[in-house]
Design an enzyme around this catalytic site. Structure first.
Site, short mmCIF file in Angstrom:
data_model
loop_
_atom_site.label_atom_id
_atom_site.label_comp_id
_atom_site.label_asym_id
_atom_site.label_seq_id
_atom_site.Cartn_x
_atom_site.Cartn_y
_atom_site.Cartn_z
N CYS A 184 0.82 -1.22 0.00
CA CYS A 184 0.00 0.00 0.00
C CYS A 184 0.85 1.26 0.00
CB CYS A 184 -0.91 0.02 1.22
SG CYS A 184 -2.22 -1.20 1.13
N1 LIG Z 1 -4.42 -6.08 2.47
C1 LIG Z 1 -4.46 -4.91 3.06
O1 LIG Z 1 -4.01 -4.76 4.19
C2 LIG Z 1 -5.07 -3.69 2.39
C3 LIG Z 1 -5.30 -2.55 3.16
C4 LIG Z 1 -5.87 -1.45 2.55
C5 LIG Z 1 -6.16 -1.48 1.19
N2 LIG Z 1 -5.89 -2.60 0.46
C6 LIG Z 1 -6.22 -2.56 -0.97
O2 LIG Z 1 -7.15 -3.58 -1.28
C7 LIG Z 1 -6.89 -4.11 -2.57
C8 LIG Z 1 -6.70 -5.61 -2.49
O3 LIG Z 1 -5.58 -5.88 -1.66
P1 LIG Z 1 -5.29 -7.34 -1.10
O4 LIG Z 1 -4.15 -7.25 -0.18
O5 LIG Z 1 -6.56 -7.94 -0.62
O6 LIG Z 1 -4.83 -8.04 -2.44
P2 LIG Z 1 -4.42 -9.57 -2.70
O7 LIG Z 1 -3.18 -9.56 -3.52
O8 LIG Z 1 -4.48 -10.38 -1.46
O9 LIG Z 1 -5.58 -10.04 -3.70
C9 LIG Z 1 -6.91 -10.25 -3.27
C10 LIG Z 1 -7.49 -11.41 -4.04
O10 LIG Z 1 -7.79 -11.03 -5.36
C11 LIG Z 1 -7.60 -12.15 -6.19
N3 LIG Z 1 -7.55 -11.68 -7.56
C12 LIG Z 1 -6.51 -11.13 -8.24
N4 LIG Z 1 -6.91 -10.79 -9.48
C13 LIG Z 1 -8.20 -11.13 -9.58
C14 LIG Z 1 -9.16 -11.03 -10.63
N5 LIG Z 1 -8.82 -10.50 -11.83
N6 LIG Z 1 -10.42 -11.46 -10.38
C15 LIG Z 1 -10.74 -12.00 -9.18
N7 LIG Z 1 -9.88 -12.11 -8.17
C16 LIG Z 1 -8.64 -11.69 -8.37
C17 LIG Z 1 -6.34 -12.77 -5.65
O11 LIG Z 1 -6.22 -14.13 -6.04
C18 LIG Z 1 -6.55 -12.61 -4.15
O12 LIG Z 1 -7.16 -13.72 -3.57
C19 LIG Z 1 -5.68 -3.36 -3.11
O13 LIG Z 1 -6.13 -2.28 -3.88
C20 LIG Z 1 -5.02 -2.85 -1.85
O14 LIG Z 1 -4.28 -1.68 -2.11
C21 LIG Z 1 -5.38 -3.72 1.03
#
Ligand SMILES: NC(=O)c1ccc[n+]([C@@H]2O[C@H](COP(=O)([O-])OP(=O)(O)OC[C@H]3O[C@@H](n4cnc5c(N)ncnc54)[C@H](O)[C@@H]3O)[C@@H](O)[C@H]2O)c1
Length: 410
Positions: A248
């Site tokens: 992030c």
């Molecule tokens: N994890 C955190 O702590 C956090 C905190 C704040 C914001 N975010 C934001 O949330 C968003 C997701 O982050 P995350 O850490 O959950 O990501 P991640 O990399 O864990 O991915 C989430 C899921 O999406 C799936 N995925 C990827 N491409 C896909 C597609 N085309 N269709 C369907 N599923 C798909 C992946 O397999 C995974 O299971 C990002 O924009 C991130 O910046 C995350």
């Protein structure tokens, strides 16, 4: 997954769609694939019939609300990589039904939801956003590993395309979280998330710069922060480190930088913070070289034990971790680096650093090493007694209580 579990806990049935079949299989087997989320919570949701995972996007039809939480990384040119968000939009558009709500949660530049995602959904479905289906943005505010950050208690910002979209999205989240914070548009909600992350990036850069300046003056930045922190107003403590990590803070600010160019605007704070923060691993390597030099040794040929691969304490998340930059820089100078991390027993294959795939965590012992370098403040290192270690210890996190004779901050 944390959001899905929170909906399930609130009695709202959740269908999780993912392109990763293995994750779906594990969830359906009642297991967690994220270390700090207990498998028992997944098993409970499964047993209650409130959670199911699938890879078949046509099942979008079954939902009242569709929440998109996919990755938003940067390309190798450090520009927004929207392939996951847009790809997900394209996958679900043909199955979109009248009256459904679509909410984007991925961190992104303002106007993604009401312009780009909207166009993809409308084109693929033949429906019109705001008339046939509802569209909103609500940023994710996860803080993995932080016990005080539960999805239920962290207020949820929501912006809708129309007042009806906002009402629908607010009602949806209100079923699972204690406080929904409605704002006037998707763009405000997108911009608020960026502000939060830019705020962190800039403030971390500030203390990183002060760390270097104060170190040159013989002043300990950690003691300075502890003192400043006693001010009950107008100050918030941020801590220095070996560089920014995670998916992030090092990435999201550049989503705004990219979009701002379209408006002829510069984002100087973001660029400067990025520059200071990405310079930190080099500073640490110089400190490591100094520590070895004090022993009459060189970096070339030195054996270094790197403690901590995850980018933050007590989690297994090693995405964008500065530890990998440290490993690379040290090895480029001819050092040999082994790592220990209780949460990362083996390095998985990634696009960014394929050369480290398969490398395994080694035991925490000074035997056979010329220097130890702490990159992550895991609790295990806070508890460890380093007092009898005969090799120098370089601590980038101020996390060692029992220090060896040769102890350095970096
Ligand atoms: N994890 C955190 O702590 C956090 C905190 C704040 C914001 N975010 C934001 O949330 C968003 C997701 O982050 P995350 O850490 O959950 O990501 P991640 O990399 O864990 O991915 C989430 C899921 O999406 C799936 N995925 C990827 N491409 C896909 C597609 N085309 N269709 C369907 N599923 C798909 C992946 O397999 C995974 O299971 C990002 O924009 C991130 O910046 C995350």
């Amino acid at each position: 997954m944390p959001l899905a579990l929170q909906f399930a806990r609130s009695g709202v049935p959740v269908l999780g769609l993912d392109i990763d079949a293995e994750k779906c299989a594990r969830l359906n087997a009642g297991e967690s694939y994220i270390k700090h989320i207990p498998g028992a919570e997944v098993a409970r949701a499964r047993a209650g019939g409130l959670l199911e995972a699938a890879t078949d996007f046509s099942r979008v039809r079954e939902a009242d609300s569709i929440i998109i939480c996919v990755p938003t990384p940067l390309t190798k040119y450090r520009e927004p990589d929207m392939a996951h968000v847009f790809g997900t939009g394209e996958s679900l558009a043909p199955h979109l039904q009248k009256g459904q709500l679509v909410v984007l949660e991925s961190t992104t530049y303002p106007a993604t939801t009401d312009t780009d995602l909207r166009a993809i959904l409308e084109r693929g479905s033949g429906l019109v956003a705001g008339r046939d289906f509802h569209l909103a943005f609500s940023p994710e505010r996860e803080d993995p590993g932080n016990p005080d950050s539960s999805v239920k208690r962290v207020p949820k910002i929501v912006g809708g395309l129309t007042p009806a979209c906002l009402a629908k999205a607010t009602a949806c989240y209100a079923r699972a979280v204690e406080r929904v914070v409605p704002v006037s548009s998707c763009r405000v909600a997108e911009a608020a998330k960026l502000l939060e992350n830019i705020f962190r990036s800039v403030n971390i850069a500030l203390v990183n710069e002060l760390k270097v300046v104060y170190a040159a003056m013989g002043i300990d930045i950690w003691e300075v922060i502890e003192a400043a922190k006693t001010k009950p107003f107008g100050f918030m403590a941020f801590y220095p480190g070996p560089g920014l990590g995670g998916h992030c803070i090092p990435i999201d600010p550049f989503y705004l930088t990219w979009k701002a160019r379209e408006y002829g605007q510069n984002t100087r704070f973001i660029e400067l913070a990025g520059e200071v923060n990405t310079g930190m691993p080099e500073y640490v390597v110089r400190r490591v070289a100094d520590a070895l030099n004090d022993q009459g040794k060189a970096l070339k040929g030195a054996r270094i034990l790197l403690l901590g691969l995850a980018y933050k304490p007590n989690v297994e998340d090693d995405r964008e971790s500065p530890s990998y930059v440290l490993m690379r820089l040290l090895e480029e100078k001819g050092a040999r680096v082994d790592y220990h991390d209780p949460h990362v027993p083996v390095i998985r294959l990634t696009r960014e650093h394929p050369q480290y795939a398969g490398r395994r965590s080694v035991p925490v012992t000074p035997e056979g090493f010329d220097l130890a370098l702490i990159a992550t403040a895991h609790d295990e290192y806070r508890r460890l007694d380093f007092a009898n270690w005969k090799i120098p210890l370089v601590d980038t996190r101020n996390c060692v209580a029992q220090r060896p004779a040769s102890y350095y901050r970096a």
